[in-house]
Design a protein around this motif. Structure first.
Motif, PDB file in Angstrom:
ATOM      1  N   ASP A  93       0.691  42.970   2.841  1.00  0.00           N
ATOM      2  CA  ASP A  93       0.541  41.658   2.981  1.00  0.00           C
ATOM      3  C   ASP A  93       0.917  41.127   1.649  1.00  0.00           C
ATOM      4  OD1 ASP A  93      -0.010  41.753   5.561  1.00  0.00           O
ATOM      5  OD2 ASP A  93      -2.206  41.827   5.107  1.00  0.00           O
ATOM      6  N   VAL A  94       0.426  41.514   0.493  1.00  0.00           N
ATOM      7  CA  VAL A  94       0.856  40.914  -0.618  1.00  0.00           C
ATOM      8  C   VAL A  94       2.076  41.080  -1.116  1.00  0.00           C
ATOM      9  CG1 VAL A  94       0.235  41.495  -3.427  1.00  0.00           C
ATOM     10  CG2 VAL A  94      -1.684  41.621  -1.510  1.00  0.00           C
ATOM     11  N   VAL A  95       2.906  42.142  -0.974  1.00  0.00           N
ATOM     12  CA  VAL A  95       4.262  42.270  -1.036  1.00  0.00           C
ATOM     13  C   VAL A  95       4.972  41.385  -0.030  1.00  0.00           C
ATOM     14  CG1 VAL A  95       6.169  43.916  -1.341  1.00  0.00           C
ATOM     15  CG2 VAL A  95       3.931  44.518  -1.836  1.00  0.00           C
ATOM     16  N   ASN A  96       4.812  41.195   0.949  1.00  0.00           N
ATOM     17  CA  ASN A  96       5.443  40.264   1.759  1.00  0.00           C
ATOM     18  C   ASN A  96       5.262  38.604   1.383  1.00  0.00           C
ATOM     19  OD1 ASN A  96       6.822  41.487   3.653  1.00  0.00           O
ATOM     20  ND2 ASN A  96       5.278  42.016   5.186  1.00  0.00           N
ATOM     21  N   GLU A  97       3.952  38.547   1.022  1.00  0.00           N
ATOM     22  CA  GLU A  97       3.645  37.217   0.460  1.00  0.00           C
ATOM     23  C   GLU A  97       4.511  36.496  -0.691  1.00  0.00           C
ATOM     24  OE1 GLU A  97      -0.522  36.271   0.005  1.00  0.00           O
ATOM     25  OE2 GLU A  97      -0.852  36.592   2.193  1.00  0.00           O
ATOM     26  N   GLU A  98       4.729  37.593  -1.735  1.00  0.00           N
ATOM     27  CA  GLU A  98       5.494  37.442  -2.947  1.00  0.00           C
ATOM     28  C   GLU A  98       6.876  37.393  -2.419  1.00  0.00           C
ATOM     29  OE1 GLU A  98       5.542  40.472  -5.907  1.00  0.00           O
ATOM     30  OE2 GLU A  98       3.313  40.152  -5.906  1.00  0.00           O
ATOM     31  N   LEU A  99       7.371  38.130  -1.387  1.00  0.00           N
ATOM     32  CA  LEU A  99       8.952  38.028  -0.867  1.00  0.00           C
ATOM     33  C   LEU A  99       9.071  36.500  -0.275  1.00  0.00           C
ATOM     34  CD1 LEU A  99       9.358  41.266   0.748  1.00  0.00           C
ATOM     35  CD2 LEU A  99      10.531  40.294  -1.068  1.00  0.00           C
ATOM     36  N   MET A 100       8.094  36.208   0.295  1.00  0.00           N
ATOM     37  CA  MET A 100       8.165  34.921   0.823  1.00  0.00           C
ATOM     38  C   MET A 100       8.317  33.862  -0.027  1.00  0.00           C
ATOM     39  SD  MET A 100       6.144  34.969   4.613  1.00  0.00           S
ATOM     40  CE  MET A 100       4.688  35.896   4.316  1.00  0.00           C
ATOM     41  N   GLU A 101       7.394  33.997  -0.901  1.00  0.00           N
ATOM     42  CA  GLU A 101       7.187  32.937  -2.274  1.00  0.00           C
ATOM     43  C   GLU A 101       8.843  32.866  -2.927  1.00  0.00           C
ATOM     44  OE1 GLU A 101       4.273  33.762  -4.889  1.00  0.00           O
ATOM     45  OE2 GLU A 101       2.704  33.430  -3.157  1.00  0.00           O
ATOM     46  N   ARG A 102       9.525  33.787  -2.738  1.00  0.00           N
ATOM     47  CA  ARG A 102      10.718  34.230  -3.521  1.00  0.00           C
ATOM     48  C   ARG A 102      11.838  33.645  -2.634  1.00  0.00           C
ATOM     49  NH1 ARG A 102       9.314  39.014  -6.024  1.00  0.00           N
ATOM     50  NH2 ARG A 102      10.924  40.186  -4.677  1.00  0.00           N
ATOM     51  N   GLY A 103      11.532  33.279  -1.254  1.00  0.00           N
ATOM     52  CA  GLY A 103      12.476  32.794  -0.471  1.00  0.00           C
ATOM     53  C   GLY A 103      13.062  33.990   0.454  1.00  0.00           C
ATOM     54  N   GLN A 104      12.639  35.221   0.329  1.00  0.00           N
ATOM     55  CA  GLN A 104      13.229  36.336   0.671  1.00  0.00           C
ATOM     56  C   GLN A 104      12.523  36.587   2.273  1.00  0.00           C
ATOM     57  OE1 GLN A 104      12.851  38.547  -2.925  1.00  0.00           O
ATOM     58  NE2 GLN A 104      14.848  39.462  -2.098  1.00  0.00           N
ATOM     59  N   GLU A 105      13.103  37.171   3.095  1.00  0.00           N
ATOM     60  CA  GLU A 105      12.473  37.374   4.402  1.00  0.00           C
ATOM     61  C   GLU A 105      11.555  38.928   4.201  1.00  0.00           C
ATOM     62  OE1 GLU A 105      15.354  38.232   7.538  1.00  0.00           O
ATOM     63  OE2 GLU A 105      13.717  39.050   8.855  1.00  0.00           O
ATOM     64  N   PRO A 106      10.190  38.518   4.687  1.00  0.00           N
ATOM     65  CA  PRO A 106       9.201  39.748   4.662  1.00  0.00           C
ATOM     66  C   PRO A 106       9.641  40.999   5.551  1.00  0.00           C
ATOM     67  CG  PRO A 106       8.274  37.870   5.755  1.00  0.00           C
ATOM     68  CD  PRO A 106       9.688  37.414   5.251  1.00  0.00           C
ATOM     69  N   PHE A 107       9.151  41.997   5.400  1.00  0.00           N
ATOM     70  CA  PHE A 107       9.403  42.963   6.404  1.00  0.00           C
ATOM     71  C   PHE A 107       8.589  43.131   7.239  1.00  0.00           C
ATOM     72  CE2 PHE A 107       6.508  45.617   3.921  1.00  0.00           C
ATOM     73  CZ  PHE A 107       6.712  45.459   2.550  1.00  0.00           C
ATOM     74  N   ALA A 108       9.086  43.427   8.662  1.00  0.00           N
ATOM     75  CA  ALA A 108       8.055  43.416   9.739  1.00  0.00           C
ATOM     76  C   ALA A 108       7.384  44.780   9.766  1.00  0.00           C
ATOM     77  CB  ALA A 108       8.965  42.943  10.898  1.00  0.00           C
ATOM     78  N   PHE A 109       6.030  44.650  10.181  1.00  0.00           N
ATOM     79  CA  PHE A 109       5.262  45.848  10.478  1.00  0.00           C
ATOM     80  C   PHE A 109       4.344  45.394  11.509  1.00  0.00           C
ATOM     81  CE2 PHE A 109       3.266  43.952   6.690  1.00  0.00           C
ATOM     82  CZ  PHE A 109       1.989  44.318   7.158  1.00  0.00           C
ATOM     83  N   ASP A 110       3.964  46.393  12.232  1.00  0.00           N
ATOM     84  CA  ASP A 110       2.976  46.461  13.179  1.00  0.00           C
ATOM     85  C   ASP A 110       1.317  46.349  12.596  1.00  0.00           C
ATOM     86  OD1 ASP A 110       3.960  45.475  15.835  1.00  0.00           O
ATOM     87  OD2 ASP A 110       4.690  47.570  16.230  1.00  0.00           O
ATOM     88  N   SER A 111       0.474  45.472  13.217  1.00  0.00           N
ATOM     89  CA  SER A 111      -0.835  45.867  13.028  1.00  0.00           C
ATOM     90  C   SER A 111      -1.577  44.643  13.851  1.00  0.00           C
ATOM     91  CB  SER A 111      -1.456  45.283  11.487  1.00  0.00           C
ATOM     92  OG  SER A 111      -1.228  43.821  11.343  1.00  0.00           O
ATOM     93  N   ASP A 112      -3.030  45.014  14.200  1.00  0.00           N
ATOM     94  CA  ASP A 112      -3.825  44.251  15.162  1.00  0.00           C
ATOM     95  C   ASP A 112      -5.341  44.310  14.545  1.00  0.00           C
ATOM     96  OD1 ASP A 112      -4.631  42.582  16.890  1.00  0.00           O
ATOM     97  OD2 ASP A 112      -4.169  43.661  18.520  1.00  0.00           O
ATOM     98  N   CYS A 113      -6.023  45.241  14.923  1.00  0.00           N
ATOM     99  CA  CYS A 113      -7.513  45.039  14.747  1.00  0.00           C
ATOM    100  C   CYS A 113      -7.745  45.312  13.047  1.00  0.00           C
ATOM    101  CB  CYS A 113      -8.333  45.955  15.754  1.00  0.00           C
ATOM    102  SG  CYS A 113      -8.113  47.744  15.106  1.00  0.00           S
ATOM    103  N   ARG A 114      -6.944  46.150  12.391  1.00  0.00           N
ATOM    104  CA  ARG A 114      -7.231  46.772  11.329  1.00  0.00           C
ATOM    105  C   ARG A 114      -8.358  47.231  10.821  1.00  0.00           C
ATOM    106  NH1 ARG A 114      -3.416  43.300   7.056  1.00  0.00           N
ATOM    107  NH2 ARG A 114      -1.661  43.021   8.327  1.00  0.00           N
ATOM    108  N   GLU A 115      -9.034  47.894  12.125  1.00  0.00           N
ATOM    109  CA  GLU A 115     -10.156  48.823  11.731  1.00  0.00           C
ATOM    110  C   GLU A 115     -10.315  50.138  12.677  1.00  0.00           C
ATOM    111  OE1 GLU A 115     -12.986  46.246  15.122  1.00  0.00           O
ATOM    112  OE2 GLU A 115     -13.415  45.989  13.059  1.00  0.00           O
ATOM    113  N   GLY A 116      -8.856  50.700  12.771  1.00  0.00           N
ATOM    114  CA  GLY A 116      -8.593  51.855  13.354  1.00  0.00           C
ATOM    115  C   GLY A 116      -8.833  52.149  14.803  1.00  0.00           C
ATOM    116  N   ILE A 117      -9.073  51.041  15.692  1.00  0.00           N
ATOM    117  CA  ILE A 117      -9.413  51.429  16.967  1.00  0.00           C
ATOM    118  C   ILE A 117      -8.393  50.981  17.962  1.00  0.00           C
ATOM    119  CG2 ILE A 117     -11.802  51.622  16.716  1.00  0.00           C
ATOM    120  CD1 ILE A 117     -12.139  48.676  17.881  1.00  0.00           C
ATOM    121  N   CYS A 118      -7.175  50.171  17.547  1.00  0.00           N
ATOM    122  CA  CYS A 118      -6.298  49.270  18.661  1.00  0.00           C
ATOM    123  C   CYS A 118      -5.030  50.223  18.908  1.00  0.00           C
ATOM    124  CB  CYS A 118      -6.145  48.077  18.083  1.00  0.00           C
ATOM    125  SG  CYS A 118      -4.826  47.988  16.986  1.00  0.00           S
TER     126      CYS A 118
END
Lengths: 248, 238
Positions: free
Chosen positions: A38-63
């Motif tokens: 997320d941190v890397v993607n935010e930096e990319l967006m700030e620079r006007g570059q396209e962030p990379f897409a990745f899947d996530s949802d619950c972020r607690e290891g159960i979904c």
């Protein structure tokens, strides 16, 4: 800490993908791997570059939504851990981390690190259910369930369907997933009436989806975030064999 | 016929074919070793055993056709499954670590292929007795001893084994072939129980140990003959 990321970029399923290198700066070791992205993607967006897409949802290891092959191992290779529960403290300052999507014919890349895992849904639709007739609500304890069967079914039901078993298997076999989902119901009394049909249909659908075959290397069991046992694969082999011998 | 369709067309069915034929071939390996080890009981014993097999065509030919069928089915399922496995991952990983998978389990097709070529050589060497490939310049088919059972002279298997293994290249290839075969078995013998569904968490550690133990025993048993010959066993034979 500062890291170098080699990330797979692919604009869609038809295009050719490639690795691109990014710098991940000022990463805190208590971050999860996904927070680091997320941190890397935010930096990319700030620079006007396209962030990379990745899947996530619950972020607690159960979904089962997060994926990522990290340095050659799905979910990063920590026992019983999904990518969302993998923390940056396992990495060292200056490390280069290679991040790739699940690679299997049956899991086509949608974009960057996101793959289409609908093949798993179609396998469940083929037989991973118990048909319930309409009528009054049955009594919860009307069907006795042996404790051993309940425990084993629960172990199988722990599968979150993330697809790491397919991703790590040298043959891209989905046997651990299919075995867990079939065994979960085949072990319970409620699953008995459709047991044979379930084993046959789920295996048939698995084959049609283009997954590879199990060669019992055991790598699926090693990366499974829910530590599903290889023994469920033996059980599916047995259930399918019994159904076949019955001529079904 | 759903049974045949399930066995020969589905992924699990082809694994049953592989497991069952593999199991039968392992039993053959045990029997073949027991036969071979009679070389240490002397010329008369192994030649009598060889004559017993050769003089019963009603037994040996069905056995040969049976073994050939097993081998064909085993190799057929291996090729089909491997092609499907390759097709299942069209784009390779940039970085791939085979976590949790041992060397034997990852190289089954390759070890199988090399063992297959070894088996062909082995058959041409000692069964068909092609003179050109035994590298000794002698014709094994001409090795005879006076018959003790019938009037006809018997084939001198004892001399053939000793002269054959005296060649370091032949013995070397034999040890390599057996070594890879046993690596193949260290995974295969345990996996066949998994493939036919006769395995659970309580059997599994024992089956894995039995597979390794059997592979080591077969390896030592088979290589004992060329090693003994190279160390001087039967040096009076010319």
């Amino acid at each position: 800490m500062n890291l170098t990321l080699k990330v797979w970029r692919q604009s869609n399923g038809q295009s050719q993908g490639r690795f691109e290198t990014y710098a991940a700066k000022n990463i805190i070791e208590d971050m999860s791997f996904l927070e680091m992205l997320d941190v890397v993607n935010e930096e990319l967006m700030e620079r006007g570059q396209e962030p990379f897409a990745f899947d996530s949802d619950c972020r607690e290891g159960i979904c089962g939504m997060c994926s990522l092959v990290i340095n050659g191992i799905p979910h990063g290779g920590h026992k019983g851990t999904a990518t969302c529960q993998l923390h940056m403290r396992h990495f060292k300052d200056g490390d280069t981390i290679t991040i790739e999507p699940w690679r299997a014919k049956a899991f086509p890349v949608i974009k960057d690190l996101v793959t289409n895992r609908s093949a798993f849904d179609r396998i469940i639709q083929a037989g991973g259910f118990v048909s319930v007739n309409t009528g009054g609500t049955p009594d919860g304890n009307a069907i006795p369930v042996p404790k051993i069967a309940a425990d084993a079914a629960m172990d199988a039901a722990a599968c979150i369907g993330c697809g790491a078993c397919v991703a790590v298997c040298k043959n891209a076999s989905a046997m651990l997933f299919v075995a867990a989902k079939a065994s979960h119901l085949n072990l319970l009394p409620q699953g008995q009436p459709e047991k044979d049909r379930r084993a046959l249909k789920m295996v048939q659908q698995m084959d049609e989806e283009g997954f590879g075959n199990c060669t019992v290397t055991g790598s699926c069991e090693a990366v499974c975030p829910k530590e599903i046992s290889l023994s469920f694969i033996a059980k599916l082999n047995r259930d399918f064999g019994v159904a076949t011998l019955k001529g079904k | 016929m759903n049974i045949l369709k399930n066995i020969f067309t589905t992924s699990l069915g082809k694994k049953y074919v592989m497991a069952v034929t593999g199991c039968a071939l392992v039993l053959f390996l045990v029997g073949h070793l027991a036969g071979n080890l009679q070389v240490f009981l002397g010329q008369e014993v192994i030649n009598r055993y060889g004559h017993f097999l050769q003089s019963n065509p009603e037994l040996i030919w069905p056995a040969r056709f049976g073994l050939l069928t097993l081998l064909v089915l085993h190799v057929w399922s291996a090729i089909r499954l491997t092609l499907e496995n390759r097709a299942a991952r069209p784009v390779a990983y940039g970085v791939y670590k085979p976590i949790g998978a041992n060397y034997a389990s990852r190289t089954m097709f390759m070890t199988g292929l090399i063992v297959f070529t070894f088996v062909i050589y082995h058959l041409l060497h000692y069964t068909v007795r092609v003179k050109a490939i035994n590298l000794t310049g002698q014709d094994f088919a001409a090795f005879k001893v006076p018959g003790t059972v019938g009037e006809h002279p018997q084939h001198d298997i004892y001399r053939m084994i000793i002269i054959g293994f005296r060649n370091i290249w032949v013995s070397g290839f034999y040890v390599l072939g057996i070594g890879l075969l046993c690596l193949h078995l260290s995974h295969g013998v345990s996996s066949m129980f998994q493939s036919i569904g006769w395995k659970n968490d309580s059997y599994r550690p024992l089956l894995d140990k039995i597979a390794c133990g059997l592979a080591i025993l077969l390896f030592l048993g088979y290589i004992s003959i060329p090693v003994a010959v190279l160390l001087g066993f039967g040096k009076d034979i010319q």
